[in-house]
Design a protein around this motif. Structure first.
Motif, short mmCIF file in Angstrom:
data_model
loop_
_atom_site.label_atom_id
_atom_site.label_comp_id
_atom_site.label_asym_id
_atom_site.label_seq_id
_atom_site.Cartn_x
_atom_site.Cartn_y
_atom_site.Cartn_z
N ARG A 134 21.47 26.82 24.05
CA ARG A 134 21.60 26.08 25.54
C ARG A 134 23.26 26.20 25.77
O ARG A 134 24.02 26.04 25.06
CB ARG A 134 21.12 24.69 25.34
CG ARG A 134 19.85 24.53 25.04
CD ARG A 134 18.77 25.18 25.93
NE ARG A 134 17.38 24.92 25.80
CZ ARG A 134 16.47 25.82 25.64
NH1 ARG A 134 16.91 27.37 25.37
NH2 ARG A 134 15.26 25.53 25.15
N ASP A 168 21.57 31.15 33.75
CA ASP A 168 20.21 30.94 33.37
C ASP A 168 19.32 32.05 33.54
O ASP A 168 18.42 32.37 32.72
CB ASP A 168 19.69 29.48 34.07
CG ASP A 168 18.37 29.19 33.25
OD1 ASP A 168 18.17 28.76 32.16
OD2 ASP A 168 17.20 29.10 34.14
N VAL A 206 18.80 19.14 27.57
CA VAL A 206 18.98 20.25 26.67
C VAL A 206 17.87 20.17 25.76
O VAL A 206 17.26 21.26 25.48
CB VAL A 206 20.50 20.13 25.81
CG1 VAL A 206 20.32 21.04 24.60
CG2 VAL A 206 21.52 20.42 26.68
#
Length: 221
Positions: A134, A168, A206
């Motif tokens: 992440r 992302d 996360v």
């Protein structure tokens, strides 16, 4: 290159407030916390505080105004541990200049630090990330409600939120996701906008399942 068994959190722009709180929250989940600050003298007490609590932590120096140094430091952490599971991007710059005083060079300098160096950081971390890794970014209500007294901060936060969405979209193909947690309140020493509950919200952002993932998570206290 050795591979650390524990997952690794790297905090860029760590400090004794939110950065340390996030590191502590992830350390509670079994992460090795690497705290990157301007100098080793700044980083060592932060890491030592976590070690004293029984966690695994280390401190490193990074010049966030130098993209090459950011790349080198992130790459060094990856090479030393063989992995970077969560990259937390925490820096921003407060410059007291309203829009009638702020110059173009000042604006660009601030945006480069508060948003731009996320690029070399992620690019350097990418070879050490794998499925489930992440990228976590500290957002701010300044992205939507800028303070005219520090006009560049709102631009930094709007820019980094936009950049996170783009990152992302690219990283998702490899099951790596990015998220900006937007703190919709003024940071405080106590209460819902103090470091500990915000760190809990960042962990929750996360730890979400990738199904229904969003690159922007508001934190309203």
């Amino acid at each position: 290159m050795n591979t650390t068994e524990s997952p690794v959190l790297l905090v860029l722009g760590a400090g004794p407030g939110l950065g340390l709180a996030v590191a502590r929250r992830f350390a509670r989940e079994g992460y090795l916390a690497v705290l990157a600050t301007r100098t080793e003298a700044d980083a060592e007490p932060l890491a030592a505080a976590l070690v004293a609590e029984g966690f695994a932590a280390e401190g490193v120096a990074v010049d966030l105004a130098d993209p090459a140094d950011v790349s080198a430091v992130v790459r060094g952490v990856g090479e030393r541990h063989g992995r970077i599971d969560v990259l937390h991007f925490n820096p921003s710059f407060w410059r007291e200049r309203n829009p009638l005083e702020l110059t173009v060079p000042e604006l660009l300098e601030d945006v480069a630090l508060g948003a731009g160096v996320l690029l070399p950081a992620v690019q350097a971390a990418r070879p050490f990330q794998s499925s489930g890794s992440r990228v976590l970014v500290t957002g701010s209500m300044a992205a939507d409600e800028p303070n005219p007294a520090a006009a560049s901060l709102g631009v930094q936060k709007a820019a980094v939120r936009n950049l996170v969405a783009s990152l992302d979209g690219v990283l998702a193909d490899d099951d790596i996701r990015a998220v900006a947690v937007q703190i919709n309140g003024a940071l405080a020493k106590e209460g819902p906008f103090s470091p500990t509950p915000i760190a809990d919200a960042m962990w929750a952002a996360v730890a979400r399942d990738a199904d229904g993932w969003t690159a922007h998570v508001p934190y309203d206290g």
